[in-house]
Design a protein around this motif. Structure first.
Motif, PDB file in Angstrom:
ATOM      1  N   CYS A   1       0.832  -1.207   0.000  1.00  0.00           N
ATOM      2  CA  CYS A   1       0.000   0.000   0.000  1.00  0.00           C
ATOM      3  C   CYS A   1       0.865   1.256   0.000  1.00  0.00           C
ATOM      4  CB  CYS A   1      -0.934   0.001   1.207  1.00  0.00           C
ATOM      5  SG  CYS A   1      -2.240  -1.259   1.154  1.00  0.00           S
ATOM      6  N   GLU A   2       1.925   1.241   0.793  1.00  0.00           N
ATOM      7  CA  GLU A   2       2.842   2.392   0.823  1.00  0.00           C
ATOM      8  C   GLU A   2       3.551   2.575  -0.510  1.00  0.00           C
ATOM      9  OE1 GLU A   2       4.679   3.614   5.022  1.00  0.00           O
ATOM     10  OE2 GLU A   2       5.316   1.620   4.362  1.00  0.00           O
ATOM     11  N   SER A   3       4.071   1.496  -1.054  1.00  0.00           N
ATOM     12  CA  SER A   3       4.850   1.610  -2.295  1.00  0.00           C
ATOM     13  C   SER A   3       3.988   2.067  -3.470  1.00  0.00           C
ATOM     14  CB  SER A   3       5.557   0.292  -2.621  1.00  0.00           C
ATOM     15  OG  SER A   3       4.629  -0.683  -3.026  1.00  0.00           O
ATOM     16  N   LYS A   4       2.702   1.775  -3.425  1.00  0.00           N
ATOM     17  CA  LYS A   4       1.785   2.202  -4.487  1.00  0.00           C
ATOM     18  C   LYS A   4       1.179   3.585  -4.217  1.00  0.00           C
ATOM     19  CE  LYS A   4       0.641  -2.477  -5.837  1.00  0.00           C
ATOM     20  NZ  LYS A   4      -0.402  -3.469  -6.061  1.00  0.00           N
ATOM     21  N   GLY A   5       1.561   4.187  -3.102  1.00  0.00           N
ATOM     22  CA  GLY A   5       1.042   5.509  -2.754  1.00  0.00           C
ATOM     23  C   GLY A   5      -0.383   5.493  -2.239  1.00  0.00           C
ATOM     24  N   LEU A   6      -0.871   4.324  -1.853  1.00  0.00           N
ATOM     25  CA  LEU A   6      -2.247   4.205  -1.365  1.00  0.00           C
ATOM     26  C   LEU A   6      -2.362   4.498   0.126  1.00  0.00           C
ATOM     27  CD1 LEU A   6      -3.215   1.048  -3.431  1.00  0.00           C
ATOM     28  CD2 LEU A   6      -3.722   3.454  -3.948  1.00  0.00           C
ATOM     29  N   ILE A   7      -1.223   4.470   0.805  1.00  0.00           N
ATOM     30  CA  ILE A   7      -1.089   4.894   2.200  1.00  0.00           C
ATOM     31  C   ILE A   7       0.208   5.691   2.244  1.00  0.00           C
ATOM     32  CG2 ILE A   7      -0.523   4.123   4.564  1.00  0.00           C
ATOM     33  CD1 ILE A   7      -3.372   3.539   3.953  1.00  0.00           C
ATOM     34  N   ARG A   8       0.158   6.864   2.842  1.00  0.00           N
ATOM     35  CA  ARG A   8       1.399   7.630   2.961  1.00  0.00           C
ATOM     36  C   ARG A   8       1.329   8.562   4.159  1.00  0.00           C
ATOM     37  NH1 ARG A   8       0.928  12.840   1.037  1.00  0.00           N
ATOM     38  NH2 ARG A   8      -0.824  13.203  -0.350  1.00  0.00           N
ATOM     39  N   LYS A   9       2.488   8.903   4.663  1.00  0.00           N
ATOM     40  CA  LYS A   9       2.599   9.860   5.759  1.00  0.00           C
ATOM     41  C   LYS A   9       2.203  11.231   5.246  1.00  0.00           C
ATOM     42  CE  LYS A   9       4.470   8.189   9.615  1.00  0.00           C
ATOM     43  NZ  LYS A   9       3.906   8.487  10.926  1.00  0.00           N
ATOM     44  N   SER A  10       1.613  12.016   6.116  1.00  0.00           N
ATOM     45  CA  SER A  10       1.223  13.376   5.768  1.00  0.00           C
ATOM     46  C   SER A  10       1.367  14.254   7.002  1.00  0.00           C
ATOM     47  CB  SER A  10      -0.224  13.411   5.274  1.00  0.00           C
ATOM     48  OG  SER A  10      -0.663  14.738   5.118  1.00  0.00           O
ATOM     49  N   GLU A  11       2.027  15.381   6.832  1.00  0.00           N
ATOM     50  CA  GLU A  11       2.215  16.314   7.948  1.00  0.00           C
ATOM     51  C   GLU A  11       0.894  16.854   8.476  1.00  0.00           C
ATOM     52  OE1 GLU A  11       4.896  19.460   6.984  1.00  0.00           O
ATOM     53  OE2 GLU A  11       6.455  18.080   6.279  1.00  0.00           O
ATOM     54  N   ASN A  12      -0.107  16.947   7.610  1.00  0.00           N
ATOM     55  CA  ASN A  12      -1.390  17.545   7.995  1.00  0.00           C
ATOM     56  C   ASN A  12      -2.452  16.527   8.388  1.00  0.00           C
ATOM     57  OD1 ASN A  12      -0.277  20.059   7.299  1.00  0.00           O
ATOM     58  ND2 ASN A  12      -0.843  19.756   5.169  1.00  0.00           N
ATOM     59  N   ALA A  13      -2.107  15.267   8.403  1.00  0.00           N
ATOM     60  CA  ALA A  13      -3.114  14.233   8.665  1.00  0.00           C
ATOM     61  C   ALA A  13      -3.822  14.441  10.002  1.00  0.00           C
ATOM     62  CB  ALA A  13      -2.476  12.846   8.613  1.00  0.00           C
ATOM     63  N   LYS A  14      -3.079  14.737  11.047  1.00  0.00           N
ATOM     64  CA  LYS A  14      -3.692  14.866  12.375  1.00  0.00           C
ATOM     65  C   LYS A  14      -4.700  16.007  12.443  1.00  0.00           C
ATOM     66  CE  LYS A  14      -0.265  12.480  15.073  1.00  0.00           C
ATOM     67  NZ  LYS A  14       0.435  12.394  16.336  1.00  0.00           N
ATOM     68  N   ASP A  15      -4.560  16.978  11.559  1.00  0.00           N
ATOM     69  CA  ASP A  15      -5.513  18.095  11.519  1.00  0.00           C
ATOM     70  C   ASP A  15      -6.888  17.652  11.034  1.00  0.00           C
ATOM     71  OD1 ASP A  15      -3.394  19.722  12.294  1.00  0.00           O
ATOM     72  OD2 ASP A  15      -2.985  20.391  10.240  1.00  0.00           O
TER      73      ASP A  15
ATOM     74  N   TYR B   1     -21.662   2.162   6.389  1.00  0.00           N
ATOM     75  CA  TYR B   1     -20.258   1.947   5.995  1.00  0.00           C
ATOM     76  C   TYR B   1     -19.539   3.284   5.830  1.00  0.00           C
ATOM     77  CZ  TYR B   1     -15.989   1.150   3.573  1.00  0.00           C
ATOM     78  OH  TYR B   1     -14.661   1.193   3.234  1.00  0.00           O
ATOM     79  N   ASN B   2     -20.207   4.292   5.289  1.00  0.00           N
ATOM     80  CA  ASN B   2     -19.572   5.605   5.179  1.00  0.00           C
ATOM     81  C   ASN B   2     -19.161   6.125   6.554  1.00  0.00           C
ATOM     82  OD1 ASN B   2     -19.720   5.758   2.407  1.00  0.00           O
ATOM     83  ND2 ASN B   2     -21.636   6.902   2.390  1.00  0.00           N
ATOM     84  N   ALA B   3     -20.006   5.914   7.547  1.00  0.00           N
ATOM     85  CA  ALA B   3     -19.661   6.296   8.917  1.00  0.00           C
ATOM     86  C   ALA B   3     -18.435   5.514   9.382  1.00  0.00           C
ATOM     87  CB  ALA B   3     -20.846   6.044   9.847  1.00  0.00           C
ATOM     88  N   LEU B   4     -18.466   4.214   9.165  1.00  0.00           N
ATOM     89  CA  LEU B   4     -17.345   3.353   9.546  1.00  0.00           C
ATOM     90  C   LEU B   4     -16.049   3.827   8.888  1.00  0.00           C
ATOM     91  CD1 LEU B   4     -16.243   0.700  10.813  1.00  0.00           C
ATOM     92  CD2 LEU B   4     -17.012  -0.459   8.740  1.00  0.00           C
ATOM     93  N   PHE B   5     -16.127   4.130   7.606  1.00  0.00           N
ATOM     94  CA  PHE B   5     -14.969   4.604   6.852  1.00  0.00           C
ATOM     95  C   PHE B   5     -14.385   5.868   7.490  1.00  0.00           C
ATOM     96  CE2 PHE B   5     -13.510   7.392   3.340  1.00  0.00           C
ATOM     97  CZ  PHE B   5     -12.399   6.659   2.922  1.00  0.00           C
ATOM     98  N   HIS B   6     -15.243   6.800   7.878  1.00  0.00           N
ATOM     99  CA  HIS B   6     -14.738   8.045   8.465  1.00  0.00           C
ATOM    100  C   HIS B   6     -14.190   7.842   9.875  1.00  0.00           C
ATOM    101  CE1 HIS B   6     -15.312  10.877   5.279  1.00  0.00           C
ATOM    102  NE2 HIS B   6     -16.446  10.250   4.984  1.00  0.00           N
ATOM    103  N   TYR B   7     -14.798   6.965  10.650  1.00  0.00           N
ATOM    104  CA  TYR B   7     -14.225   6.649  11.962  1.00  0.00           C
ATOM    105  C   TYR B   7     -12.846   5.997  11.792  1.00  0.00           C
ATOM    106  CZ  TYR B   7     -18.711   7.546  14.305  1.00  0.00           C
ATOM    107  OH  TYR B   7     -19.856   8.122  14.801  1.00  0.00           O
ATOM    108  N   ALA B   8     -12.737   5.108  10.815  1.00  0.00           N
ATOM    109  CA  ALA B   8     -11.458   4.445  10.543  1.00  0.00           C
ATOM    110  C   ALA B   8     -10.415   5.451  10.054  1.00  0.00           C
ATOM    111  CB  ALA B   8     -11.652   3.322   9.520  1.00  0.00           C
ATOM    112  N   ARG B   9     -10.830   6.359   9.190  1.00  0.00           N
ATOM    113  CA  ARG B   9      -9.904   7.389   8.698  1.00  0.00           C
ATOM    114  C   ARG B   9      -9.400   8.255   9.851  1.00  0.00           C
ATOM    115  NH1 ARG B   9     -11.800  11.039   4.090  1.00  0.00           N
ATOM    116  NH2 ARG B   9      -9.640  11.072   3.414  1.00  0.00           N
TER     117      ARG B   9
ATOM    118  N   ARG C   1      -5.599   6.342   0.083  1.00  0.00           N
ATOM    119  CA  ARG C   1      -6.241   6.483  -1.223  1.00  0.00           C
ATOM    120  C   ARG C   1      -6.873   5.162  -1.643  1.00  0.00           C
ATOM    121  NH1 ARG C   1      -6.835  10.926  -0.296  1.00  0.00           N
ATOM    122  NH2 ARG C   1      -5.490  12.627  -0.872  1.00  0.00           N
ATOM    123  N   SER C   2      -7.192   4.331  -0.666  1.00  0.00           N
ATOM    124  CA  SER C   2      -7.767   3.017  -0.939  1.00  0.00           C
ATOM    125  C   SER C   2      -8.504   2.541   0.300  1.00  0.00           C
ATOM    126  CB  SER C   2      -6.651   2.034  -1.297  1.00  0.00           C
ATOM    127  OG  SER C   2      -7.068   0.710  -1.146  1.00  0.00           O
TER     128      SER C   2
END
Length: 139
Positions: A6-20, A53-61, A72-73
């Motif tokens: 997932c990381e190598s494909k850019g589907l998960i990546r670190k972001s400085e602003n994620a915690k915001d 599921y949309n709720a679940l997705f946002h709680y997970a995010r 991105r996946s």
């Protein structure tokens, strides 16, 4: 797929602003959960599950954002959570199963019933509470 894939494909990546983005994602999860409940009360089982599921997705995010990542996946989201929150192992597995069920409802025309919709609704409610507790109720 693995976390590294997932990381190598850019589907998960670190972001400085994620915690915001944690608070906003928790708020969206809560909003979608309320909407799913309303649809359940109208016997709209498929719509209830899709919105739940949309709720679940946002709680997970929100959990993912809290660890400084963005996704991105949908599938990589749950792969990442298994790595980042090992204490949620079985809940993450069930959330991923619900992801597949939502896909089948939305894209393959599968049907739902009240029992299944209620199960998903209750699972998402518990997952939301767990997410909020882990994040210190950062609403």
């Amino acid at each position: 797929m693995t976390f590294e894939d997932c990381e190598s494909k850019g589907l998960i990546r670190k972001s400085e602003n994620a915690k915001d983005r944690v608070k906003q994602s928790l708020a969206l999860g809560s909003k979608f959960l309320k909407s799913a409940q309303k649809n359940f009360q109208m016997d709209e089982n498929e719509i209830c599950e899709i919105i739940a599921y949309n709720a679940l997705f946002h709680y997970a995010r929100a959990l993912l954002f809290n660890k400084g990542y963005i996704e991105r996946s949908h599938s990589c989201l749950f792969i990442a959570l298994k790595r980042l929150y090992p204490q949620l192992g079985e809940a993450i597995n069930e959330a991923d199963r619900i992801r597949v069920e939502r896909h089948n409802l939305q894209y393959d025309g599968f049907a739902s019933d009240a029992k299944s919709a209620l199960y998903v609704l209750e699972f998402v409610r518990k997952f939301g509470k767990t997410s909020e507790e882990l994040l210190g109720r950062q609403k």
